[in-house]
Design a protein around this motif. Structure first.
Motif, mmCIF file in Angstrom:
data_model
loop_
_atom_site.group_PDB
_atom_site.id
_atom_site.type_symbol
_atom_site.label_atom_id
_atom_site.label_comp_id
_atom_site.label_asym_id
_atom_site.label_seq_id
_atom_site.Cartn_x
_atom_site.Cartn_y
_atom_site.Cartn_z
ATOM 1 N N SER A 1 105.415 -101.628 96.207
ATOM 2 C CA SER A 1 105.023 -100.868 97.395
ATOM 3 C C SER A 1 106.182 -100.756 98.379
ATOM 4 C CB SER A 1 103.824 -101.537 98.080
ATOM 5 O OG SER A 1 102.718 -101.580 97.218
ATOM 6 N N TRP B 1 102.849 -95.587 101.597
ATOM 7 C CA TRP B 1 102.852 -96.825 100.812
ATOM 8 C C TRP B 1 102.670 -98.077 101.676
ATOM 9 C CZ3 TRP B 1 102.359 -97.433 95.717
ATOM 10 C CH2 TRP B 1 102.587 -96.313 94.908
ATOM 11 N N PRO C 1 99.204 -99.967 100.613
ATOM 12 C CA PRO C 1 99.312 -100.814 99.415
ATOM 13 C C PRO C 1 100.150 -102.071 99.641
ATOM 14 C CG PRO C 1 99.606 -98.515 98.833
ATOM 15 C CD PRO C 1 99.574 -98.571 100.327
ATOM 16 N N LEU C 2 101.186 -101.967 100.471
ATOM 17 C CA LEU C 2 102.010 -103.137 100.762
ATOM 18 C C LEU C 2 101.203 -104.188 101.511
ATOM 19 C CD1 LEU C 2 104.690 -104.662 100.891
ATOM 20 C CD2 LEU C 2 105.252 -103.357 102.959
ATOM 21 N N TYR D 1 92.381 -102.762 94.561
ATOM 22 C CA TYR D 1 93.790 -102.408 94.744
ATOM 23 C C TYR D 1 94.161 -101.196 93.890
ATOM 24 C CZ TYR D 1 98.710 -102.893 95.740
ATOM 25 O OH TYR D 1 99.987 -102.651 96.175
ATOM 26 N N VAL E 1 95.905 -97.638 95.227
ATOM 27 C CA VAL E 1 97.126 -97.048 94.673
ATOM 28 C C VAL E 1 96.830 -95.674 94.085
ATOM 29 C CG1 VAL E 1 98.916 -97.297 92.920
ATOM 30 C CG2 VAL E 1 98.206 -99.282 94.263
#
Length: 302
Positions: free
Chosen positions: A30, A47, A50-51, A93, A97
């Motif tokens: 990410s 992103w 997601p990180l 998750y 993504v």
């Protein structure tokens, strides 16, 4: 014995530990996405979510992998519940993504049948994860832990963490504007929001993205959820300080200090929840909020 060495686990929950490792790798991926993909969604790099989720889920799984070793009873139940949580965390998750790759939001997105289905799966997953965490918390609270300070830290931290996860449900309520849209036929496919009093996607704090113009319900969600890491850390710090401060070598003193910390932390969770629900940014508290914070600090000091 397990009860006399509270910080030295004998059997980590391996699926949880593996999930934490996977999330560490995905956090790196990410991070690369932040550097290589310049798309922006709701005012933030696409992103970034997601990180943040990779880091949060990784810390959660690493913590409970360790705590599993402190559960001398109902180990089979704990194993099954923890493994279920891992599977659902990976599903959630994967959806996040997937939506990033598609260039759209994952949370609150009910604009199309596919987006509605994905968000419903996420909602069901987090409900089961919360229930599973509740079961693990009950097992942890009932587990014998000899060191009083550690016992207070883990039990209160687990309960506060459970509350923090549950506070995420506040974000799923329709805002006043969304309710109006549903009533007049101008619905835009979004139900729920992080921000209070302002639209999602406005100016935010660095890294976290928390709103700087209105309330943000992600703040109490984050603060409460990570009590399970902070309170044991307080115990570890007190143990280190006891080398130079003899008073802290008394386990009862450490336990009382941890109890005060836990109570203060609970007050902090309540304070930031109240502040967010009033549509007030964390960075711009009003006089009432400052007075409540001062009262909390005073009570803790006394």
């Amino acid at each position: 014995m397990r009860t006399t060495r509270p910080f030295v686990p004998d059997t980590w929950h391996r699926p949880m530990l593996l999930c934490a490792g996977v999330m560490a790798v995905l956090a790196v991926v990410s991070g690369a996405g932040l550097l290589l993909d310049d798309r922006v969604l709701l005012g933030a790099p696409i992103w970034l979510k997601p990180l943040k989720f990779a880091l949060s889920l990784g810390i959660y799984c690493l913590t409970w992998s360790w705590l599993y070793s402190l559960l001398p009873r109902r180990r089979t139940t704990a194993w099954r519940v923890s493994t279920t949580i891992v599977i659902l965390a990976l599903v959630e998750y994967a959806i996040i993504v997937t939506q990033v790759v598609r260039g759209t939001t994952s949370h609150f997105n009910v604009g199309t049948p596919l987006n509605t289905t994905l968000f419903a799966v996420m909602g069901a997953s987090i409900a089961v994860i919360w229930t599973g965490t509740f079961v693990l918390t009950v097992l942890l609270v009932r587990s014998p832990i000899a060191d009083a300070a550690t016992r207070v830290a883990l039990r209160s931290g687990a309960v506060l963490s459970l509350v923090g996860i549950g506070l995420g449900a506040l974000m799923t309520r329709p805002t006043a504007e969304q309710t109006r849209q549903l009533g007049d036929g101008t619905f835009r496919g979004v139900i729920g929001a992080h921000a209070v009093g302002v639209p999602d996607g406005g100016p935010g704090m660095p890294l976290t993205g928390w709103s700087t113009t209105g309330g943000d319900l992600r703040i109490p969600h984050f603060v409460g959820m990570h009590a399970l890491q902070l309170l044991p850390l307080v115990v570890a710090v007190l143990v280190v300080l006891a080398r130079w401060w003899p008073r802290l070598r008394d386990g009862r003193v450490r336990a009382r200090l941890v109890l005060v910390t836990a109570g203060t932390y609970a007050g902090l969770v309540a304070l930031v929840t109240w502040q967010a629900l009033r549509g007030q940014p964390l960075t711009d508290p009003d006089t009432t909020t400052l007075a409540a914070a001062a009262a909390l600090v005073t009570a803790a000091a006394l």
